[in-house]
Scaffold this active site. Structure first.
Site, PDB file in Angstrom:
ATOM      1  N   GLU A   1       0.832  -1.203   0.000  1.00  0.00           N
ATOM      2  CA  GLU A   1       0.000   0.000   0.000  1.00  0.00           C
ATOM      3  C   GLU A   1       0.869   1.256   0.000  1.00  0.00           C
ATOM      4  O   GLU A   1       2.072   1.198   0.263  1.00  0.00           O
ATOM      5  CB  GLU A   1      -0.932   0.001   1.209  1.00  0.00           C
ATOM      6  CG  GLU A   1      -0.179   0.007   2.527  1.00  0.00           C
ATOM      7  CD  GLU A   1      -0.861   0.817   3.599  1.00  0.00           C
ATOM      8  OE1 GLU A   1      -1.258   1.950   3.323  1.00  0.00           O
ATOM      9  OE2 GLU A   1      -0.975   0.284   4.724  1.00  0.00           O
ATOM     10  N   LYS A   9      -3.647  -1.243  14.241  1.00  0.00           N
ATOM     11  CA  LYS A   9      -2.878  -0.225  14.957  1.00  0.00           C
ATOM     12  C   LYS A   9      -3.343  -0.126  16.407  1.00  0.00           C
ATOM     13  O   LYS A   9      -4.531  -0.155  16.696  1.00  0.00           O
ATOM     14  CB  LYS A   9      -2.974   1.106  14.211  1.00  0.00           C
ATOM     15  CG  LYS A   9      -2.101   1.088  12.955  1.00  0.00           C
ATOM     16  CD  LYS A   9      -2.135   2.381  12.206  1.00  0.00           C
ATOM     17  CE  LYS A   9      -3.278   2.425  11.234  1.00  0.00           C
ATOM     18  NZ  LYS A   9      -3.074   1.615  10.043  1.00  0.00           N
TER      19      LYS A   9
HETATM   20  N1  PSU Z   1       0.019   0.680   8.487  1.00  0.00           N
HETATM   21  C1  PSU Z   1       1.024   1.499   8.925  1.00  0.00           C
HETATM   22  N2  PSU Z   1       0.834   2.853   8.746  1.00  0.00           N
HETATM   23  C2  PSU Z   1      -0.294   3.375   8.140  1.00  0.00           C
HETATM   24  C3  PSU Z   1      -1.324   2.503   7.684  1.00  0.00           C
HETATM   25  C4  PSU Z   1      -1.111   1.145   7.892  1.00  0.00           C
HETATM   26  O1  PSU Z   1       2.038   1.040   9.466  1.00  0.00           O
HETATM   27  O2  PSU Z   1      -0.402   4.604   7.991  1.00  0.00           O
HETATM   28  C5  PSU Z   1      -2.585   3.068   6.987  1.00  0.00           C
HETATM   29  C6  PSU Z   1      -3.268   1.997   6.134  1.00  0.00           C
HETATM   30  O3  PSU Z   1      -3.316   2.504   4.821  1.00  0.00           O
HETATM   31  C7  PSU Z   1      -4.654   1.862   6.703  1.00  0.00           C
HETATM   32  C8  PSU Z   1      -4.901   3.249   7.187  1.00  0.00           C
HETATM   33  O4  PSU Z   1      -5.589   1.457   5.742  1.00  0.00           O
HETATM   34  O5  PSU Z   1      -3.645   3.541   7.842  1.00  0.00           O
HETATM   35  C9  PSU Z   1      -6.110   3.318   8.106  1.00  0.00           C
HETATM   36  O6  PSU Z   1      -6.627   4.598   8.056  1.00  0.00           O
HETATM   37  P1  PSU Z   1      -8.120   4.881   8.617  1.00  0.00           P
HETATM   38  O7  PSU Z   1      -8.036   4.555  10.079  1.00  0.00           O
HETATM   39  O8  PSU Z   1      -8.373   6.366   8.333  1.00  0.00           O
HETATM   40  O9  PSU Z   1      -9.048   3.993   7.838  1.00  0.00           O
END
Ligand code: PSU
Ligand code: MN
Length: 310
Positions: A30, A164
């Protein structure tokens, strides 16, 4: 610039196209982590490093992003630089893809958009850091990442260090259960905690080898049914994790600050990750990178085991 038809979404790099045609292993990566998850200018070096790690394991990397309204799987150097550059690079979830393509926007793809585009291109393995999930403020904000619902209806294997730790981890695991997304602990019976090797929650299934993951993927296909994803939850090495005490202390500060500042929507995750980097003096960044590197390597091995079955 040529016009691309719907069948060319995403546009594949020559290397990815050839690998797919020959049944060689490919790993989708990604781009949101590059554009919005890591500080500049380190992010560009990391983007290139992750691709090199995939190659070192004998697979082909397919970094996914949208550049000037065209979705790609497999970026050239200039495209990766555009995404890492930050200026005007949007964060694109799955629902943002149609507006981005139609308006000529440039953006990094989250797990949901990457998984969608990768599966559409016929890629089966995707490596990232930590998934999005249910936020701790869910009762007030209803903030649940679009990653979860998309993975409930996309046949792809996602290697991640859990979700996360800024999130409500038990709440997210519950949603994954409700949505019917299979979760494997890789070498562990604990669900990893992104910066931490252990989130404190258990997982129901444990595997130890890439071939076992590939066997589960084959069983998913044999079963048919809902085209859901397979999560491979792969913990960061304990030697490289963030100190749990430090983690718990600064996370509480980060959540309080985010709430006080009224940060909402897509900005929440990048804000919290950035806050932790500053508040830990960069230690959270190192743990995050260690987790991502491990996932990318494992993703390449799983892609290899999958390709070997065909
Ligand atoms: N993993 C990481 N850092 C990130 C992400 C994943 O180590 O920044 C990103 C991914 O793209 C995931 C996004 O889909 O964070 C989630 O964002 P949100 O909570 O706005 O959906
Ligand atoms: Mn969100």
């Amino acid at each position: 610039m040529s016009q691309h038809t719907a069948s060319e979404v995403p546009v594949l790099s020559a290397e990815v196209r050839e690998a797919l045609d020959r049944g060689r292993p490919v790993v989708a990566l990604e781009s949101t982590i590059i554009a919005h998850g890591l500080p500049r200018p380190r992010n560009l070096a990391v983007g290139a490093e992750l691709e090199a790690l995939v190659r070192a394991e004998g697979a082909v990397p397919a970094t996914v992003a949208v550049v000037d309204g065209v979705a790609y799987a497999g970026l050239d150097k200039a495209q990766l630089e555009r995404i890492a550059g930050g200026e005007g690079v949007r964060k694109l979830g799955h629902r943002d893809l149609a507006p981005a393509l139609a308006t000529g926007a440039t953006g990094a793809t989250t797990v949901s958009a990457t998984a969608f585009l990768a599966a559409r291109a016929g890629l089966r393995v995707f490596a990232t850091g930590g998934l999005g999930g249910v936020h701790r403020e869910w009762a007030r904000t209803q903030d649940e990442s679009a990653d979860l619902a998309l993975l409930a209806r996309t046949r792809i294997t996602v290697v991640c260090a859990g979700v996360k730790s800024i999130l409500d981890v038990p709440g997210t695991l519950q949603r994954l259960e409700t949505l019917g997304v299979s979760v494997l602990g890789y070498g562990t019976d604990r669900f990893p905690g992104f910066y931490l090797a252990d989130s404190g929650e258990p997982v129901d299934w444990t595997v130890h080898r890439p071939e076992e993951v590939a066997a589960v993927m084959a069983a998913q296909d044999a079963l048919g049914g809902p085209e859901s994803a397979l999560l491979v939850a792969h913990p960061v090495a304990r030697a490289e994790q963030l100190d749990p005490e430090l983690h718990h202390r600064v996370l509480a500060e980060a959540l309080a600050e985010c709430r006080e500042r009224g940060i909402t929507g897509q900005a929440v995750t990048p804000y919290l990750l950035g806050f932790l980097v500053k508040a830990t003096g960069g230690a959270s960044l190192e743990a995050n990178l260690a987790a991502v590197r491990g996932n990318v390597r494992l993703g390449a091995r799983i892609a290899g085991a999958w390709a070997a079955r065909a």
